[in-house]
Scaffold this motif. Sequence first.
Motif, PDB file in Angstrom:
ATOM      1  N   UNK A  43     -12.893 110.488  46.246  1.00 22.11           N
ATOM      2  CA  UNK A  43     -12.813 110.662  44.791  1.00 22.11           C
ATOM      3  C   UNK A  43     -12.326 109.371  44.144  1.00 22.11           C
ATOM      4  N   UNK A  44     -11.293 108.788  44.755  1.00 28.48           N
ATOM      5  CA  UNK A  44     -10.747 107.546  44.208  1.00 28.48           C
ATOM      6  C   UNK A  44     -11.838 106.482  44.133  1.00 28.48           C
ATOM      7  N   UNK A  45     -12.644 106.382  45.203  1.00 24.37           N
ATOM      8  CA  UNK A  45     -13.695 105.359  45.188  1.00 24.37           C
ATOM      9  C   UNK A  45     -14.792 105.684  44.184  1.00 24.37           C
ATOM     10  N   UNK A  89      -9.723 112.962  48.706  1.00 22.55           N
ATOM     11  CA  UNK A  89      -9.079 112.186  47.640  1.00 22.55           C
ATOM     12  C   UNK A  89      -9.477 110.715  47.704  1.00 22.55           C
TER      13      UNK A  89
END
Lengths: 182, 193
Positions: A110-112, A107
């Motif tokens: 993914x966020x980055x 996660x």
Amino acid sequence: MKMLLQLFLAFAKIGGFTFGGGLAMLPMMQREIVEKRGWATQDELFDYYAIGQCTPGIIAVNTATFIGCKKKGLPGGIAATFGVVAPSVVIITVIAACIQSFQDVPAVQWAFDGIRPAVVALVFNAVLQIGKKSLTDLFAVLIFLAVAVLAFFTNVSPAVFVLCAGVLGILLKGGKRRAPSA
Amino acid sequence: MPLLLELFLRFFYVGLFSVGGGLATLPFLREMGEKTQWFTPAQLSDLVAVSESTPGPMGINMATYVGYTTAGLPGSIIAVLGEVAPAIIIIMIVSRVLLKFRSNKYVDWAFYGLRAASAGLIAVSCLSVAQLALFKTDVFAATGSFFAAVNYWALALAAVVFVFLRVFKKVHPIVFIAIGAAAGIAFHLIAQV
């Protein structure tokens, strides 16, 4: 000693509650330094800011050093500077420690993946703003383009560009001044 | 050279030559990463995101982050000290000759050229951040096709954020970082289904 502590705390508050630094700090500085504490006048603050913007280093740090210096000389400058950077050191160290251990969490990656394009937009917007402020005539635009192209295609150190552009600025402006009288 | 001394000197150099604060340190950090291998261009880009979304001056945030990842807590303190040391020395001198400095035409002219150069350097940094975020270098190397290598999803996200930035000028950068993070997670979750 009490004044030094006050300088440290006032600037720690400014450092701890503004995001983005630089110009984002101006309103906070105005409230804390000019209105609440009367350590500088509005005009003085703008002067410090203008100089902070065109001297090496970080604008917020330069301004803090200036005001600290004015109140208590060298120790004052150091106290104010340490104050403005202290929250960053604490917060970022904590985040860096967490990010290192969370780096393998999908996660976070993914966020980055989404944060990076957002950063592109933020940086691009900053370039537009800086461009609007500093590219005041054709020569400035030419210097901008020359530096951008050279920096993109060569590995020359940024410091070389900064120094050369400074000299070029003196030559261009100085030459322009003399031209009409010659 | 001991690591902490090298950290101090490298950030002293950044603090001495980056004019205009915050993002102006980016080109110098890129150079530092290439020379020392302390961090990759991808890490540098993440570092900008972290610095933008946490309180405090960006340049200091970036120095703390690099210092910490390189040498732990002592590293972060040493890097910040290195970065602010030139400013303290220079401002100390400048504040004594404030009036002279302000009205000196040569200084004024030098800064005219210097600000333009600073803008050019930041523009190139923007390009390298964009290349990393919006362009699949490995796909380009494999296929040679520019259009196949563009990450259209990321490009669209960057465009949307940019439009928001221009429309909602008062909104804090951290909001856009948060939107990006949420979009990234959402995109991957949808892609998995």
